[in-house]
Design an enzyme around this catalytic site. Structure first.
Site, PDB file in Angstrom:
ATOM      1  N   ARG A  20      -1.921   9.869   8.305  1.00 31.61           N
ATOM      2  CA  ARG A  20      -0.902  10.160   9.311  1.00 31.61           C
ATOM      3  C   ARG A  20       0.446  10.467   8.629  1.00 31.61           C
ATOM      4  NH1 ARG A  20       4.149   8.804  10.580  1.00 31.61           N
ATOM      5  NH2 ARG A  20       3.666   6.643  10.064  1.00 31.61           N
ATOM      6  N   ASP A  21       1.012   9.457   7.986  1.00 29.22           N
ATOM      7  CA  ASP A  21       2.350   9.608   7.407  1.00 29.22           C
ATOM      8  C   ASP A  21       2.335  10.657   6.292  1.00 29.22           C
ATOM      9  OD1 ASP A  21       4.988   9.158   6.807  1.00 29.22           O
ATOM     10  OD2 ASP A  21       4.801   7.008   6.601  1.00 29.22           O
ATOM     11  N   CYS A 247       8.895  13.408   0.174  1.00 31.12           N
ATOM     12  CA  CYS A 247      10.040  13.112   1.022  1.00 31.12           C
ATOM     13  C   CYS A 247      10.807  14.405   1.202  1.00 31.12           C
ATOM     14  CB  CYS A 247      10.924  12.055   0.372  1.00 31.12           C
ATOM     15  SG  CYS A 247      12.466  11.806   1.251  1.00 31.12           S
ATOM     16  N   ASN A 256       5.359   7.584   0.608  1.00 30.60           N
ATOM     17  CA  ASN A 256       4.983   6.192   0.822  1.00 30.60           C
ATOM     18  C   ASN A 256       4.669   5.531  -0.511  1.00 30.60           C
ATOM     19  OD1 ASN A 256       4.659   5.908   3.883  1.00 30.60           O
ATOM     20  ND2 ASN A 256       3.615   7.820   3.412  1.00 30.60           N
TER      21      ASN A 256
HETATM   22 ZN    ZN Z   1       6.504   6.303   6.402  1.00 31.35          ZN
END
Ligand code: ZN
Length: 318
Positions: A20-21, A247, A256
């Site tokens: 997901r992330d 990022c 992460n």
């Molecule tokens: Zn995150």
């Protein structure tokens, strides 16, 4: 914490959030079959909670257009808690219809971030969480609901986020009926002293309703922050295989915390994760195959396990 260690169970719950992330900020779209192969490899490594997708309009996030299909497949993996992110009631209805075991709702710790992200104030988001809990209570009482405070340690728009506001927001979310509430360092701004202090306050406020530490490694402090959270009493940790995701504000930086490195840290300390590190490192292959050319991070995959380290038990032999 809903996660209760003891007996033959692991000491901590590692909740893999890569699918997901990790995937949601990539321009690349991972094909559904590749996602399934990756989930199989993650499950085979011993992961027992995976955030497999988010239920958001496919127009906004084409990476998640196959969310219902992915949840249906993930449900076939024995013993796995299938976690899905939902930003609102509509997403929650879709996730429950698809069969997710657990929902996670992000609630911004700063008013500015909340308005920019979901065009709702924090109070309006708490009200939305309450509606989701009420819907869950009626339609699917077996489904767990967590709400994590994002940008809890610092915000790219507002800068510092007052700790009193974060603690109060956690208390409001628990009062709204969530099963647990954790803290996310969404933009990688946290430091270990801050993590120890703020999680300490949250645990004093909401006790065993304290949820996950969700740390990003943007500035290299991800593992140190997780250790600080562990010392404060946190037992659930979100991380992503290969630190997938990057990022958007720091090109080349890991996103992460890297699951492989986090598992290594805990296992080397004698904190049991229930995860087989060699199989976990092997799970990078189906991930890479599904995302050709993607940036993958992690020190353990690069350096290998130390001599004498027993990957199956996670212990160095004496
Ligand atoms: Zn995150």
């Amino acid at each position: 914490m809903r996660f209760s260690p003891g007996g033959a169970n692991p000491d901590v719950l590692i909740s893999e959030c890569g699918p997901r992330d990790g995937l949601q900020i990539l321009a690349q779209i991972m094909p559904t079959d590749a996602k399934k192969r990756w989930l199989v490899a993650l499950h085979a490594a011993g992961l027992r909670e995976i955030e497999v997708c988010s239920f958001v309009p496919a127009k906004l996030m084409p990476q998640m257009a196959d969310a219902a299909d992915v949840v249906a497949f993930a449900r076939t993996l024995p013993g796995l808690t299938v976690l899905a992110l939902v930003p609102n009631l509509r997403g929650a209805e879709a996730a429950i219809a698809a069969g997710a075991h657990k929902l996670t709702i992000p609630v911004s710790g700063s008013e500015e971030h909340s308005l920019a992200n979901v065009r709702k104030t924090r109070a309006e988001m708490v009200a939305e969480v309450r509606r989701i809990v009420e819907y869950r209570n009626v339609s699917a009482p077996h489904v767990a609901v967590e709400a994590n405070v994002s940008v809890a340690f610092g915000c790219t728009i507002a800068g510092p986020v007052p700790e009193d506001e974060v603690v109060r927001l956690c208390a409001e979310l628990v009062e709204a009926g969530v099963d647990d509430s954790g803290l996310s360092d969404t933009t990688g701004m946290a430091n270990p002293g801050q993590v120890r202090r703020l999680f300490g306050r949250v645990i004093r406020e909401i006790g065993d309703r304290t949820g996950a530490a969700h740390m990003h490694n943007t500035r290299g402090l991800g593992l140190a922050n997780n250790l600080a959270a562990y010392d404060a009493g946190v037992r659930i940790f979100d991380s992503s295989l290969g630190g997938l995701g990057g990022c958007p504000h720091a090109p080349g930086a890991s996103g992460n915390v890297v699951t492989e490195d986090l598992v290594f840290m805990f296992e080397a300390m004698g904190v049991r994760t229930g995860i087989d590190l060699e199989k976990l490192v092997a799970a990078r292959r189906p991930m890479r195959d599904g995302l050709p050319g993607v940036d993958v991070h992690g020190m353990i995959a690069e350096a290998g396990l130390p001599k004498g380290f027993n990957a199956a038990t996670g212990r160095a032999s004496p």
